[in-house]
Write a protein that holds these residues in place. Structure first.
Motif, PDB file in Angstrom:
ATOM      1  N   ASN A  75       6.870  -3.386  -7.853  1.00  0.00           N
ATOM      2  CA  ASN A  75       5.693  -3.833  -7.112  1.00  0.00           C
ATOM      3  C   ASN A  75       4.626  -4.261  -8.116  1.00  0.00           C
ATOM      4  OD1 ASN A  75       3.631  -4.286  -5.351  1.00  0.00           O
ATOM      5  ND2 ASN A  75       3.408  -2.163  -4.685  1.00  0.00           N
ATOM      6  N   LEU A  76       4.340  -5.545  -8.155  1.00  0.00           N
ATOM      7  CA  LEU A  76       3.412  -6.097  -9.141  1.00  0.00           C
ATOM      8  C   LEU A  76       2.036  -6.374  -8.556  1.00  0.00           C
ATOM      9  CD1 LEU A  76       5.848  -8.600 -10.923  1.00  0.00           C
ATOM     10  CD2 LEU A  76       5.193  -6.288 -11.635  1.00  0.00           C
ATOM     11  N   VAL A  77       1.843  -6.032  -7.293  1.00  0.00           N
ATOM     12  CA  VAL A  77       0.549  -6.239  -6.632  1.00  0.00           C
ATOM     13  C   VAL A  77       0.175  -4.955  -5.898  1.00  0.00           C
ATOM     14  CG1 VAL A  77      -0.746  -7.573  -4.941  1.00  0.00           C
ATOM     15  CG2 VAL A  77       0.961  -8.712  -6.379  1.00  0.00           C
ATOM     16  N   HIS A  78      -1.036  -4.453  -6.137  1.00  0.00           N
ATOM     17  CA  HIS A  78      -1.522  -3.252  -5.462  1.00  0.00           C
ATOM     18  C   HIS A  78      -2.801  -3.572  -4.707  1.00  0.00           C
ATOM     19  CE1 HIS A  78       0.505  -0.703  -8.857  1.00  0.00           C
ATOM     20  NE2 HIS A  78       1.373  -1.081  -7.928  1.00  0.00           N
ATOM     21  N   THR A  79      -2.869  -3.213  -3.431  1.00  0.00           N
ATOM     22  CA  THR A  79      -4.138  -3.330  -2.723  1.00  0.00           C
ATOM     23  C   THR A  79      -5.079  -2.239  -3.224  1.00  0.00           C
ATOM     24  OG1 THR A  79      -3.659  -1.834  -0.885  1.00  0.00           O
ATOM     25  CG2 THR A  79      -2.863  -4.121  -0.696  1.00  0.00           C
ATOM     26  N   PHE A  80      -6.368  -2.392  -2.936  1.00  0.00           N
ATOM     27  CA  PHE A  80      -7.335  -1.395  -3.377  1.00  0.00           C
ATOM     28  C   PHE A  80      -7.077  -0.028  -2.751  1.00  0.00           C
ATOM     29  CE2 PHE A  80     -10.912  -4.774  -4.042  1.00  0.00           C
ATOM     30  CZ  PHE A  80     -10.180  -5.325  -5.082  1.00  0.00           C
ATOM     31  N   THR A  81      -6.348   0.000  -1.625  1.00  0.00           N
ATOM     32  CA  THR A  81      -6.115   1.257  -0.918  1.00  0.00           C
ATOM     33  C   THR A  81      -4.716   1.838  -1.170  1.00  0.00           C
ATOM     34  OG1 THR A  81      -5.474   0.007   1.070  1.00  0.00           O
ATOM     35  CG2 THR A  81      -7.772   0.750   0.911  1.00  0.00           C
ATOM     36  N   ASP A  82      -3.895   1.165  -1.970  1.00  0.00           N
ATOM     37  CA  ASP A  82      -2.564   1.690  -2.264  1.00  0.00           C
ATOM     38  C   ASP A  82      -2.636   2.967  -3.093  1.00  0.00           C
ATOM     39  OD1 ASP A  82      -1.200  -0.249  -0.894  1.00  0.00           O
ATOM     40  OD2 ASP A  82      -0.792  -1.493  -2.650  1.00  0.00           O
TER      41      ASP A  82
ATOM     42  N   THR B 113     -10.451   2.669  -8.055  1.00  0.00           N
ATOM     43  CA  THR B 113     -11.010   4.015  -8.150  1.00  0.00           C
ATOM     44  C   THR B 113     -12.234   4.175  -7.253  1.00  0.00           C
ATOM     45  OG1 THR B 113     -10.198   4.249 -10.422  1.00  0.00           O
ATOM     46  CG2 THR B 113     -11.989   5.713  -9.742  1.00  0.00           C
ATOM     47  N   MET B 114     -13.114   3.162  -7.239  1.00  0.00           N
ATOM     48  CA  MET B 114     -14.302   3.237  -6.391  1.00  0.00           C
ATOM     49  C   MET B 114     -13.935   3.242  -4.913  1.00  0.00           C
ATOM     50  SD  MET B 114     -17.161   0.936  -8.386  1.00  0.00           S
ATOM     51  CE  MET B 114     -16.234  -0.594  -8.238  1.00  0.00           C
ATOM     52  N   THR B 115     -12.919   2.445  -4.548  1.00  0.00           N
ATOM     53  CA  THR B 115     -12.446   2.454  -3.162  1.00  0.00           C
ATOM     54  C   THR B 115     -11.904   3.833  -2.805  1.00  0.00           C
ATOM     55  OG1 THR B 115     -11.898   0.087  -3.245  1.00  0.00           O
ATOM     56  CG2 THR B 115     -10.851   1.388  -1.517  1.00  0.00           C
TER      57      THR B 115
ATOM     58  N   VAL C 295     -16.585  -0.984  -1.252  1.00  0.00           N
ATOM     59  CA  VAL C 295     -16.035  -2.087  -2.041  1.00  0.00           C
ATOM     60  C   VAL C 295     -15.416  -3.119  -1.100  1.00  0.00           C
ATOM     61  CG1 VAL C 295     -14.312  -2.717  -3.779  1.00  0.00           C
ATOM     62  CG2 VAL C 295     -15.574  -0.557  -3.985  1.00  0.00           C
ATOM     63  N   PRO C 296     -15.731  -4.417  -1.250  1.00  0.00           N
ATOM     64  CA  PRO C 296     -15.064  -5.429  -0.418  1.00  0.00           C
ATOM     65  C   PRO C 296     -13.550  -5.368  -0.614  1.00  0.00           C
ATOM     66  CG  PRO C 296     -16.941  -6.378  -1.589  1.00  0.00           C
ATOM     67  CD  PRO C 296     -16.732  -5.011  -2.163  1.00  0.00           C
ATOM     68  N   PRO C 297     -12.765  -5.501   0.456  1.00  0.00           N
ATOM     69  CA  PRO C 297     -11.317  -5.315   0.349  1.00  0.00           C
ATOM     70  C   PRO C 297     -10.652  -6.392  -0.501  1.00  0.00           C
ATOM     71  CG  PRO C 297     -11.911  -6.197   2.502  1.00  0.00           C
ATOM     72  CD  PRO C 297     -13.198  -5.837   1.823  1.00  0.00           C
ATOM     73  N   GLY C 298      -9.511  -6.001  -1.073  1.00  0.00           N
ATOM     74  CA  GLY C 298      -8.777  -6.955  -1.891  1.00  0.00           C
ATOM     75  C   GLY C 298      -7.551  -6.330  -2.506  1.00  0.00           C
ATOM     76  N   PHE C 299      -7.007  -6.997  -3.515  1.00  0.00           N
ATOM     77  CA  PHE C 299      -5.816  -6.501  -4.196  1.00  0.00           C
ATOM     78  C   PHE C 299      -5.868  -6.889  -5.669  1.00  0.00           C
ATOM     79  CE2 PHE C 299      -4.739 -10.622  -2.288  1.00  0.00           C
ATOM     80  CZ  PHE C 299      -4.138 -11.313  -3.330  1.00  0.00           C
ATOM     81  N   VAL C 300      -5.041  -6.200  -6.449  1.00  0.00           N
ATOM     82  CA  VAL C 300      -4.957  -6.455  -7.886  1.00  0.00           C
ATOM     83  C   VAL C 300      -3.552  -6.938  -8.224  1.00  0.00           C
ATOM     84  CG1 VAL C 300      -5.219  -5.516 -10.215  1.00  0.00           C
ATOM     85  CG2 VAL C 300      -6.626  -4.612  -8.346  1.00  0.00           C
ATOM     86  N   ILE C 301      -3.473  -8.079  -8.863  1.00  0.00           N
ATOM     87  CA  ILE C 301      -2.219  -8.568  -9.429  1.00  0.00           C
ATOM     88  C   ILE C 301      -2.100  -7.917 -10.800  1.00  0.00           C
ATOM     89  CG2 ILE C 301      -0.923 -10.615 -10.120  1.00  0.00           C
ATOM     90  CD1 ILE C 301      -2.913 -12.169  -8.202  1.00  0.00           C
TER      91      ILE C 301
END
Length: 356
Positions: A3-10, A28-30, A36-42
Motif C-alpha cells: 500500500n503506497l498511499v495512506h489517507t490521513f485517517t489510516d 499525526t495531527m489528524t 486538518v482538511p481531509p486528504g491522503f499521502v502518496i
C-alpha cells in the motif's frame, strides 16, 4: 504491491521515513483530533518505485556524483536535467492506480470536482535543526485525476531544485536515502489565513503566541508579499498584548475555477481580518499543537468558508520552530516588540493558478 498511499485517517501516527515531514505531521495531527482538511499521502515508496522502475535513480546518481555545489551554473544545469527527466517519466501503472483510487475516494468524501492542494513532503524537511522553507513545490487549486498525477510528478521533481541541492550539500545532508512523499488534500477556501508561532520570533519569549494574518490564502503571508495583521497574545490568558493592523494590500482568492491575486479594497485594508474570537481560536490551536509535540510550534492555519462558523478554523501544517525552539529555557526572557511581517513558515515555491 504494498500500500503506497495512506489517507490521513489510516494511521494515528505518521512517520517521516514513510510520509515525509509534512505528511507525517498531517497524519499525526489528524490522529490527535486536530482540525486538518481531509486528504491522503502518496508515500516515499511510490516515489522510490517510480524512480527505480524508470531508471532515474542511475541518472540522478550520475548527475549529482561529483557536482560542485559552489558552481552555480553546474548546479542549475544538474537541477534542470533531473527535474525534466522526472516530470516526463511515466508513473508505473500500479502506483498510478493507487493514486487514482485515493483521489476518487477523497472526491466522494468532499464532493466530486472539488479542488485539491498537491504538496511536497520530503523526508528531509521540518527538522529541528534545519529549515527547508520554500525548497520544494506546492500546487494549489488542482482538479481532476490527470492533473493531480501531473503535479505529483512536479512535486517529486522539486526535490532537486537548485536551492535544495545546494542546501543539502552545504549542510552535509546525504542524498542517499533521500526521498519525497506527496500530500493531496482538500483545497481550503480561505476567507483569511496565515501563520502562528508559540513563541515571539523576535525574542524567543515562550510566554507569547504571535499570529500573522491576512485575507485569502496564506501563501501571500508566508512569502512576505503582504504586510499582515500582527497580534501578540499571552499564552496563558490569551489576552492581546499588542496588535498592529497591516496594509494587507493583496489577496489570493478563488474565482471562476482558478486562483486570482487581486487588490484588497481600501476599507478592508484598514481593519483586522480576524475577529477577536478568531484570534483567540488561532492562538488556542497553536498552543494545542505545541502541547501535543512538546516543543514550540510554527503553524499554518486558515478560516475555511466552506465550513460553518465554529468549525471553520483548520490546521494546514505544524512544524518545530527552529530559531529559538531548540534553545534551553532561561530564567528570564528579554521583552521586545515583535516585527510585523516576520517571515514565517514555508514559502510556497510554485502556485498553480488555473486548474487543469
Amino acid at each position: 504491491m504494498l500500500n503506497l498511499v495512506h489517507t490521513f485517517t489510516d494511521l494515528t501516527q505518521g512517520e517521516v521515513g514513510v510520509h515525509g515531514g509534512k505528511g507525517a505531521s498531517l497524519i499525526t495531527m489528524t490522529g490527535a483530533g486536530m482540525p486538518v482538511p481531509p486528504g491522503f499521502v502518496i508515500t516515499i515508496g511510490a516515489f522510490d518505485e517510480f524512480r527505480d522502475v524508470s531508471g532515474l535513480s542511475r541518472l540522478i546518481d550520475q548527475v549529482l556524483g561529483d557536482l560542485d555545489e559552489n558552481d552555480v551554473a553546474a548546479v542549475d544545469a544538474a537541477s534542470a536535467r533531473i527535474r525534466s527527466a522526472l516530470e516526463e517519466a511515466t508513473i508505473p501503472a500500479a502506483v498510478r492506480t493507487q493514486i487514482d483510487d485515493a483521489y476518487d475516494a477523497l472526491m466522494r468524501r468532499i464532493g466530486t470536482g472539488m479542488p485539491v492542494a498537491v504538496r511536497s513532503s520530503a523526508t528531509a524537511e521540518d527538522l529541528p535543526d534545519a529549515s527547508f522553507a520554500g525548497q520544494q513545490d506546492t500546487y494549489l487549486w488542482i482538479s481532476g485525476a490527470e492533473s493531480v498525477s501531473e503535479h505529483v510528478r512536479r512535486c517529486w521533481a522539486s526535490l532537486y531544485t537548485s536551492r535544495a541541492i545546494t542546501y543539502r550539500r552545504a549542510n552535509n545532508i546525504d542524498e542517499f536515502g533521500l526521498s519525497m512523499a506527496v500530500v493531496v488534500q482538500k483545497m481550503v477556501n480561505a476567507r483569511a489565513a496565515g501563520v502562528a508561532m508559540t513563541l515571539d520570533p523576535a525574542t524567543g519569549d515562550r510566554s507569547k503566541v504571535v499570529i500573522d494574518a491576512s485575507y485569502g490564502l496564506g501563501e501571500l503571508v508566508v512569502s512576505g508579499t503582504v504586510t499582515p495583521d500582527n497580534t501578540v497574545l499571552d499564552k496563558i490568558t490569551f489576552a492581546v498584548v499588542r496588535q498592529s493592523v497591516g496594509e494587507k494590500a493583496r489577496e489570493l482568492v478563488p474565482r471562476g475555477g482558478r486562483l486570482v491575486e487581486r487588490d484588497v479594497e481600501a476599507d478592508r485594508r484598514s481593519v483586522p481580518c480576524l475577529s477577536n474570537d478568531d484570534v483567540r481560536r488561532v492562538a488556542e490551536l497553536a498552543k494545542r499543537a505545541e502541547k501535543h509535540y512538546r516543543v514550540p510550534q510554527d503553524i499554518e492555519w486558515a478560516i475555511d468558508d466552506d465550513l460553518p462558523d465554529g468549525e471553520n478554523l483548520v490546521l494546514l501544517q505544524a512544524r518545530p520552530e527552529t530559531v529559538h525552539g531548540a534553545q534551553p529555557l532561561t530564567a528570564s526572557v528579554p521583552q521586545a516588540a515583535s516585527t510585523s511581517g516576520f517571515s514565517l513558515g514555508s514559502i510556497t515555491a510554485s502556485l498553480t493558478r488555473v486548474s487543469a
